[in-house]
Write an enzyme that holds these catalytic residues in place. Structure first.
Site, mmCIF file in Angstrom:
data_model
loop_
_atom_site.group_PDB
_atom_site.id
_atom_site.type_symbol
_atom_site.label_atom_id
_atom_site.label_comp_id
_atom_site.label_asym_id
_atom_site.label_seq_id
_atom_site.Cartn_x
_atom_site.Cartn_y
_atom_site.Cartn_z
ATOM 1 C CG ASP A 1 2.279 1.136 9.715
ATOM 2 O OD1 ASP A 1 1.803 1.983 10.495
ATOM 3 O OD2 ASP A 1 2.416 1.346 8.500
ATOM 4 N NE ARG B 1 -0.410 9.491 10.716
ATOM 5 C CZ ARG B 1 -0.779 8.415 10.039
ATOM 6 N NH1 ARG B 1 0.107 7.703 9.389
ATOM 7 N NH2 ARG B 1 -2.038 8.031 10.023
ATOM 8 N NE ARG C 1 -7.300 4.643 5.069
ATOM 9 C CZ ARG C 1 -6.314 4.922 5.914
ATOM 10 N NH1 ARG C 1 -6.430 4.616 7.186
ATOM 11 N NH2 ARG C 1 -5.209 5.482 5.485
ATOM 12 C CE LYS D 1 -1.782 1.691 3.930
ATOM 13 N NZ LYS D 1 -1.753 3.156 4.123
ATOM 14 C CG ASN D 2 2.400 2.646 3.624
ATOM 15 O OD1 ASN D 2 1.291 3.147 3.519
ATOM 16 N ND2 ASN D 2 2.849 2.150 4.765
ATOM 17 C CB CYS E 1 -5.670 6.687 10.878
ATOM 18 S SG CYS E 1 -5.593 5.193 9.874
#
Length: 421
Positions: A305, A121, A397, A22-23, A116
């Site tokens: 994570d 952040r 997600r 994903k990232n 989220c």
């Protein structure tokens, strides 16, 4: 809105393939904006965050074709330079369009990001990097407004190693005039792959995979094709699922080298791990696992994570362990929900103190972020009775059909429609 219904106590076994990261995808997709033409991203995961980024790129004028994990992005008709709130509010990674738009078109308006519902952040590191490269930055009505006739090479020193800011700075610097140096750069695998993609596009980058990246700006880039790396967080989550259910599974299409910190801790815990080039085998059968404390840190350390999933694992191991998050101090929304399942976890600022219990018991639980939701699914797999996990859109997600993958390993998990919020 869907929920998962899980009947726990099933030992996981078998083989499962890991999806693309994903990232990594969320960085590669906006990077395509740096060139005119069609870029191709293979092994792109089918996730809500990817679809959110697709909507944003389409809004900017890109033409998108996404089939069978092959994503084609045509940037020939980019005609907008604003990333509006309705797109950005769903995902913090949307700020990644700032650097490419500014570098190629000299202007960008990006809504302050969402994502989220935990933890600050801030985007200040992104903005400071753009300023160093010569951009004029203004914040107005909730938008970042950036302009620059021509970005100029600069020395960028990050006080904190930031994946997002490193990625944005790289994407801006590749078209800047002159040499840029990024010190204290993030060197996560996703950033390394972004650099490799930019090099395929014609960028001149040295220091890939290190904390010091040097970039010689070029006048233009060309479209490129790349295969997205495996998702190391999905890999880690599935491995912990096997450990919690005392099972034995094989992950294929993965990358052990990207997950070494987690693999070492699983071995310390008592799991047997076999590493192959693109495979990982974990065996937790007939093993008395030991409590192992972890502290998150930047790559190659233990990833933030994975801390929620590790907390879930430790909650079932006899003895006391601690989980300390040095990246995001308040990322512990999963703790009260794990305690609802019978866990015995206390919070002391950014440390969870876990006293292992013999068993967890099914209950109805709910979470507000992606990785916390994963920890609740893991706990449900190991708990006695039935667990209902609400708001699984968080999982959608970042995990491609996680329930189908778990089911293929023998889990009793079903996705059903829910009217509960």
């Amino acid at each position: 809105m869907d929920k998962f219904i899980i009947t726990g106590g099933k030992e996981l076994s078998g083989s499962v393939s890991v999806s693309g990261a994903k990232n990594s995808s969320l960085a590669l997709m906006p990077a395509s904006l740096l060139a005119t033409g069609v870029s191709i991203l293979n092994n792109t995961p089918i996730l809500n965050d990817v679809f959110t980024m697709i909507k944003l790129l389409k809004h900017l004028g890109s033409e998108i074709n996404f089939q069978d994990e092959r994503l084609e992005i045509n940037t020939n008709k980019i005609n907008k330079f604003t990333a509006p709130y309705e797109h950005v509010k769903k995902m913090r990674a949307s700020v990644y369009v700032l650097g490419p738009l500014l570098a190629r078109f000299g202007k960008a308006e990006v809504s302050l990001p969402g994502g989220c519902a935990w933890g600050p952040r801030p985007v200040n590191l992104h903005l400071e990097a753009m300023k160093k490269l010569g951009a004029e930055i203004d914040l107005k009505d909730g938008y970042i407004i950036a302009e620059a006739k021509q970005l100029q090479g600069a020395k960028i020193n990050f006080d904190i190693s930031s994946v997002g800011a490193t990625g944005n700075a790289m994407m801006a610097a590749v078209l800047a005039k002159g040499i840029s140096v990024i010190n204290n750069a993030a060197n996560e695998p996703e950033i390394t792959q972004l650099a490799e993609f930019l090099i395929k596009m014609g960028a001149k980058i040295n220091g890939v995979g290190t904390n010091k990246i040097e970039i010689q700006g070029v006048e233009e880039l060309k479209p490129a094709e790349i295969k997205t790396i495996p998702d190391r967080i999905e890999s880690g989550t599935l491995l912990i699922a096997a450990a919690m259910t005392k099972g034995k599974i094989k992950l294929t299409d993965t990358s052990p080298g990207h997950l070494e910190a987690v693999l070492l801790k699983l071995e310390d815990c008592g799991c047997k791990i076999v590493r192959k080039e693109n495979e990982i085998i974990i065996d937790a059968k007939n093993t008395e696992l030991k409590p192992i404390s972890i502290t998150t840190s930047i790559y190659p350390g233990f990833p933030t994570d994975m801390q929620a999933q590790w907390t879930a694992l430790m909650s079932l191991i006899d003895g006391v362990s601690t989980v300390t998050d040095t990246i995001y101090f308040d990322r512990f929304k999963h703790v009260p929900e794990l305690n609802r399942l019978g866990g015995k976890i206390e919070l002391d600022r950014n440390t969870a103190v876990i006293t292992g219990v013999k068993k967890l018991k099914g209950a109805k639980v709910m979470s507000t972020d992606l990785r916390a939701s994963a920890s609740l699914v893991l706990a449900g797999l190991a708990a006695e009775g039935t667990t209902e996990v609400l708001r699984v859109y968080h999982l959608d997600r970042g995990y491609q059909k996680i329930e189908e993958k778990l089911k293929s390993l023998g889990a009793n998990i079903e996705r059903v429609e829910s009217k509960e919020y």
